[in-house]
Scaffold this motif. Structure first.
Motif, short mmCIF file in Angstrom:
data_model
loop_
_atom_site.label_atom_id
_atom_site.label_comp_id
_atom_site.label_asym_id
_atom_site.label_seq_id
_atom_site.Cartn_x
_atom_site.Cartn_y
_atom_site.Cartn_z
N HIS A 161 37.57 16.18 -24.96
CA HIS A 161 36.57 15.18 -24.61
C HIS A 161 37.22 13.85 -24.23
O HIS A 161 36.70 13.12 -23.39
CB HIS A 161 35.60 14.95 -25.78
N HIS A 175 28.89 22.14 -21.81
CA HIS A 175 27.89 21.08 -22.01
C HIS A 175 26.82 21.05 -20.92
O HIS A 175 26.12 20.06 -20.78
CB HIS A 175 28.60 19.72 -22.10
N PRO A 260 28.14 13.63 -26.71
CA PRO A 260 29.39 14.40 -26.68
C PRO A 260 30.59 13.74 -27.35
O PRO A 260 31.61 14.41 -27.54
CB PRO A 260 29.65 14.59 -25.17
#
Length: 302
Positions: A161, A175, A260
């Motif tokens: 990420h 995602h 996220p």
């Protein structure tokens, strides 16, 4: 496969439990021996096959996902099920199911299966110990593998990420769904699927676990992973049974798909607490109602 020499990583911990005089028979006798004897006598060739971990992983995944898929298809017409969905307004469609299932099947057919078959040429058959693990050794082994996997995946996940190239190249596909559902668990890039499968397989070897412990950890890992993506917040789920919020579960991973940069850990909560990636979670209407009733009952008693 899972034991090296005569010593085991968990021997000191097993010894402590054995000396605690807690249900002495359970901790000192191998209650799993009859099961292990049956498996060795009736299914020895299957257990020793390099393909066996793949078979149990894939079969467990499809079985657990099918269970949640049935709930997803019934939820729009069944309020009792829908009350336990974290996002009751979101409905899983056949299009979602076929899309994720096709992608998962493609990854397994093109990457996982050839890698498993390739093991026939370089990996010897798995040696099977005659003795089953003690119950204490069995449980501590699964716990140890879960803690180790949680550590590995947290930092690996966070890196995917934080580094934009890793995210866009490998992780972004996972995602695509704002509200995850069971079949989205392995809606991953091939790199991610292979990485997770590698850790699941290698961690019992690192911790010198018994074969039975290693196979059980694989099943447990897949079950929990699918449950994390199921979108259901049942009162009997592990995150509602394990106290102090130590277990992440569905509600925390669901938040990860909306935010996220939070909740990178797959199972426990301690790494998110320590690294500042923890945030508040949304609950299902049914669990919120239960919490409200408990709170009112506590206030009335005081």
């Amino acid at each position: 496969m899972y034991s090296v020499g005569s010593s085991r990583v968990f021997d000191p911990y097993v010894q402590v439990i054995q000396n605690a005089n807690i249900t002495q028979y359970i901790w000192t006798k191998s209650l799993l021996q009859p099961l292990w004897d049956y498996l060795r006598s009736q299914h020895q060739d299957a257990l020793r096959s390099p393909l066996f971990p793949v078979v149990i992983s894939v079969s467990t995944y499809f079985a657990v996902c099918t269970f949640y898929m049935i709930l997803d298809l019934l939820a729009p017409r069944c309020p009792l099920i829908r009350r336990y969905k974290i996002h009751p307004e979101q409905h899983v469609t056949w299009e979602d199911i076929f899309k994720t299932l096709w992608h998962t099947g493609y990854n397994h057919l093109i990457y996982v299966f050839p890698a498993a078959v390739g093991q026939w040429y370089w990996r010897p058959p798995i040696p099977l110990q005659e003795e089953a693990p003690l119950v204490s050794e069995f449980l501590i082994g699964i716990l140890g593998c879960t803690i180790l996997f949680d550590f590995q995946y947290y930092f690996w996940h966070m890196m995917h990420h934080k580094v934009r190239w890793l995210y866009t190249t490998f992780h972004a596909i996972h995602h695509e769904y704002y509200a995850p559902f069971s079949w989205s668990t392995q809606y991953l890039s091939a790199w991610e699927l292979v990485s997770v499968g590698f850790w699941t397989t290698i961690d019992p070897i690192i911790l010198q676990c018994h074969c039975l412990t290693g196979f059980t950890f694989m099943v447990f890992n897949i079950w929990i992973s699918v449950d994390d993506h199921s979108g259901y917040d049942f009162p009997w789920a592990l995150h509602n049974l394990i106290p102090f919020g130590l277990w992440g579960g569905t509600v925390k991973h669901d938040v990860h798909h909306q935010k996220p940069q939070s909740h990178f850990a797959p199972f426990f909560s301690h790494w998110d607490w320590l690294c500042g990636t923890h945030c508040e979670c949304k609950r299902s209407p049914a669990v919120l109602e239960m919490q409200t009733k408990r709170r009112k009952a506590s206030e009335d008693q005081n």
